[in-house]
Design a protein around this motif. Sequence first.
Motif, PDB file in Angstrom:
ATOM      1  N   UNK A 233       1.139  -1.568   0.244  1.00 46.43           N
ATOM      2  CA  UNK A 233      -0.360   0.341   0.184  1.00 46.43           C
ATOM      3  C   UNK A 233       1.230   1.491   0.090  1.00 46.43           C
ATOM      4  N   UNK A 234       0.326   2.063   0.322  1.00 43.59           N
ATOM      5  CA  UNK A 234       0.853   4.109  -0.325  1.00 43.59           C
ATOM      6  C   UNK A 234       1.515   4.437   1.913  1.00 43.59           C
ATOM      7  N   UNK A 235       3.186   3.924   2.087  1.00 46.04           N
ATOM      8  CA  UNK A 235       3.217   3.457   3.364  1.00 46.04           C
ATOM      9  C   UNK A 235       3.230   4.958   3.512  1.00 46.04           C
ATOM     10  N   UNK A 236       3.447   6.031   2.602  1.00 43.87           N
ATOM     11  CA  UNK A 236       3.820   7.364   3.669  1.00 43.87           C
ATOM     12  C   UNK A 236       2.362   7.454   4.396  1.00 43.87           C
ATOM     13  N   UNK A 237       1.464   7.662   3.215  1.00 48.57           N
ATOM     14  CA  UNK A 237      -0.058   7.854   3.892  1.00 48.57           C
ATOM     15  C   UNK A 237      -0.433   6.250   4.770  1.00 48.57           C
ATOM     16  N   UNK A 238       0.085   5.439   4.787  1.00 50.54           N
ATOM     17  CA  UNK A 238      -0.056   4.443   5.874  1.00 50.54           C
ATOM     18  C   UNK A 238       0.864   4.887   8.141  1.00 50.54           C
ATOM     19  N   UNK A 239       1.644   5.724   7.008  1.00 54.71           N
ATOM     20  CA  UNK A 239       2.467   5.636   8.209  1.00 54.71           C
ATOM     21  C   UNK A 239       1.854   7.436   9.199  1.00 54.71           C
ATOM     22  N   UNK A 240       1.577   8.324   7.813  1.00 53.48           N
ATOM     23  CA  UNK A 240       1.136   9.527   8.409  1.00 53.48           C
ATOM     24  C   UNK A 240      -0.493   9.072   9.182  1.00 53.48           C
ATOM     25  N   UNK A 241      -0.875   8.061   8.749  1.00 49.06           N
ATOM     26  CA  UNK A 241      -2.220   8.066   9.956  1.00 49.06           C
ATOM     27  C   UNK A 241      -2.171   7.509  11.150  1.00 49.06           C
ATOM     28  N   UNK A 242      -0.916   6.152  11.100  1.00 44.73           N
ATOM     29  CA  UNK A 242      -1.169   5.914  12.507  1.00 44.73           C
ATOM     30  C   UNK A 242       0.208   6.412  13.146  1.00 44.73           C
ATOM     31  N   UNK A 243       0.881   7.663  12.362  1.00 44.29           N
ATOM     32  CA  UNK A 243       1.991   8.087  13.480  1.00 44.29           C
ATOM     33  C   UNK A 243       1.754  10.001  12.598  1.00 44.29           C
ATOM     34  N   UNK A 244       0.705  11.123  13.346  1.00 47.85           N
ATOM     35  CA  UNK A 244       0.649  11.739  12.594  1.00 47.85           C
ATOM     36  C   UNK A 244       1.312  12.735  13.649  1.00 47.85           C
ATOM     37  N   UNK A 245       2.012  12.158  14.561  1.00 47.85           N
ATOM     38  CA  UNK A 245       3.036  13.140  15.226  1.00 47.85           C
ATOM     39  C   UNK A 245       4.486  12.972  14.614  1.00 47.85           C
ATOM     40  N   UNK A 246       4.415  12.062  14.143  1.00 48.34           N
ATOM     41  CA  UNK A 246       6.018  11.803  13.269  1.00 48.34           C
ATOM     42  C   UNK A 246       6.052  10.503  14.566  1.00 48.34           C
ATOM     43  N   UNK A 247       6.569   9.882  13.395  1.00 41.78           N
ATOM     44  CA  UNK A 247       7.900   8.810  14.008  1.00 41.78           C
ATOM     45  C   UNK A 247       9.340   9.315  15.028  1.00 41.78           C
ATOM     46  N   UNK A 248       9.859   8.585  15.643  1.00 40.60           N
ATOM     47  CA  UNK A 248      11.362   9.254  16.346  1.00 40.60           C
ATOM     48  C   UNK A 248      12.067   7.686  16.277  1.00 40.60           C
ATOM     49  N   UNK A 249      12.040   7.074  16.334  1.00 40.39           N
ATOM     50  CA  UNK A 249      13.178   6.228  15.704  1.00 40.39           C
ATOM     51  C   UNK A 249      12.668   5.268  14.405  1.00 40.39           C
ATOM     52  N   UNK A 250      13.464   4.787  13.618  1.00 38.99           N
ATOM     53  CA  UNK A 250      13.196   4.000  12.733  1.00 38.99           C
ATOM     54  C   UNK A 250      14.704   2.858  12.325  1.00 38.99           C
ATOM     55  N   UNK A 251      13.804   1.758  12.253  1.00 46.52           N
ATOM     56  CA  UNK A 251      14.991   0.578  12.374  1.00 46.52           C
ATOM     57  C   UNK A 251      14.103  -0.293  10.798  1.00 46.52           C
ATOM     58  N   UNK A 252      15.263  -0.038  10.334  1.00 43.93           N
ATOM     59  CA  UNK A 252      15.238  -0.436   8.971  1.00 43.93           C
ATOM     60  C   UNK A 252      16.154  -1.750   8.840  1.00 43.93           C
ATOM     61  N   UNK A 253      15.268  -2.464   8.253  1.00 48.87           N
ATOM     62  CA  UNK A 253      16.088  -3.840   7.708  1.00 48.87           C
ATOM     63  C   UNK A 253      15.546  -4.598   6.249  1.00 48.87           C
ATOM     64  N   UNK A 254      14.943  -3.257   5.815  1.00 54.03           N
ATOM     65  CA  UNK A 254      14.379  -3.056   3.580  1.00 54.03           C
ATOM     66  C   UNK A 254      15.145  -2.257   2.753  1.00 54.03           C
ATOM     67  N   UNK A 255      15.259  -0.835   3.369  1.00 53.82           N
ATOM     68  CA  UNK A 255      15.384   0.330   2.860  1.00 53.82           C
ATOM     69  C   UNK A 255      13.915   0.513   1.485  1.00 53.82           C
ATOM     70  N   UNK A 256      15.111   1.343   0.754  1.00 49.61           N
ATOM     71  CA  UNK A 256      14.443   1.357  -0.654  1.00 49.61           C
ATOM     72  C   UNK A 256      12.736   2.013  -0.057  1.00 49.61           C
TER      73      UNK A 256
END
Length: 367
Positions: A233-256
């Motif tokens: 799905x649209x990951x930006x839209x999903x993250x904005x909906x789930x974390x409107x305050x913004x994320x403070x930590x990103x643990x990345x195993x995928x990239x891209x």
Amino acid sequence: MSLQQRQQPERSGTGVGHVAIFARASGQKVTGSRSSVILMITREIQLTTQIAGVPGREHFTVVETEIGGEVVVRTDYLGLAATYLELMRSDCQLPIPAWQPGQRIGVTAIGTVLWSASPDLREGDLVQSMSGWSTHSAGPAASYVKLDRDAYPDPSYHLGQGPTAYYGMADVAKVGRGDVVFVSGAAGGVGSLAAQIARNLGASKVIGSAGSQAKADYLVRELGIDAAFDYHQDPVAALKELAPEGITVFFDTVGGTLYEAALEVAAPGARFALCGSLSTQLGAAAQRFPEPDQAAAAAKGIELLPFSCYHTPDQIAAWHTHFRAWLDQDRFVFPQTVVEAGIDAVPDAFLSLLRGGYRGNVSLRLA
């Protein structure tokens, strides 16, 4: 608690006994005594050719070879992880030597001591080593680490990728109370542990991405993550909906695209623990390890924290101390898939792992 899948009947018997019994069971003539070494034939998986593109069954060969040493161990469990693919490439980008054609795939294995001339190990002891994809191993006692059979519900718990997940989340990202954490590849071996570690370290919200809606539902319903979404799905839209305050930590195993989405929704001063890039693992070296967009990160004051975990004794000890405590307190679920098969099926299980065929930490129990 443990969530796991098993695919074949339980193995019967311990395989432990007098040397003469072991000789008959293995079909080999045993040479040596308690003060010397033992010789036998084992079956192992070797790398046929180094991998340049997409891995296939043709890159692996099952061979019989003679082994001998101070200690002889029957392999019970083998570790499987996507990281192994990089060590099979001629242009390996990891700071450790790649496997060469004709070399056994030497990764973490757990087994039972069948014979020992060392006072440090006894028949029946559970041990861990880097002996790799083989039915048996042999060597000096110092090359094996004795494990506590009662430490966990199943020996496969020792094969989890917890040291990497704990080191990245606790020591690199330094997750603490109030953090809003996003974990990419949260249904994988590292991600499924990292997400739970973040929750136990006090994060106020943990969000995960996965490769299907079924996996996303699994993260929430069974692992207790606050929210998850299918990255198709649209990951930006999903993250904005789930974390409107913004994320403070990103643990990345995928990239891209997930890295790019995290950049867009990150709060100023966020910490990005960059663990891997599964989305590009089949490309050329430059594609497999793309340079992160540092300018965009700098504009928001984001800390880019690429890391590798070498599973040092201290890192392993830190993980197991917290892992056991969280399990005892019912604050952690160990998500795993245990594939039960013979040694010939190990390459197929590994290829299935790379295609996303399993959830959580993956090990193979030799049947």
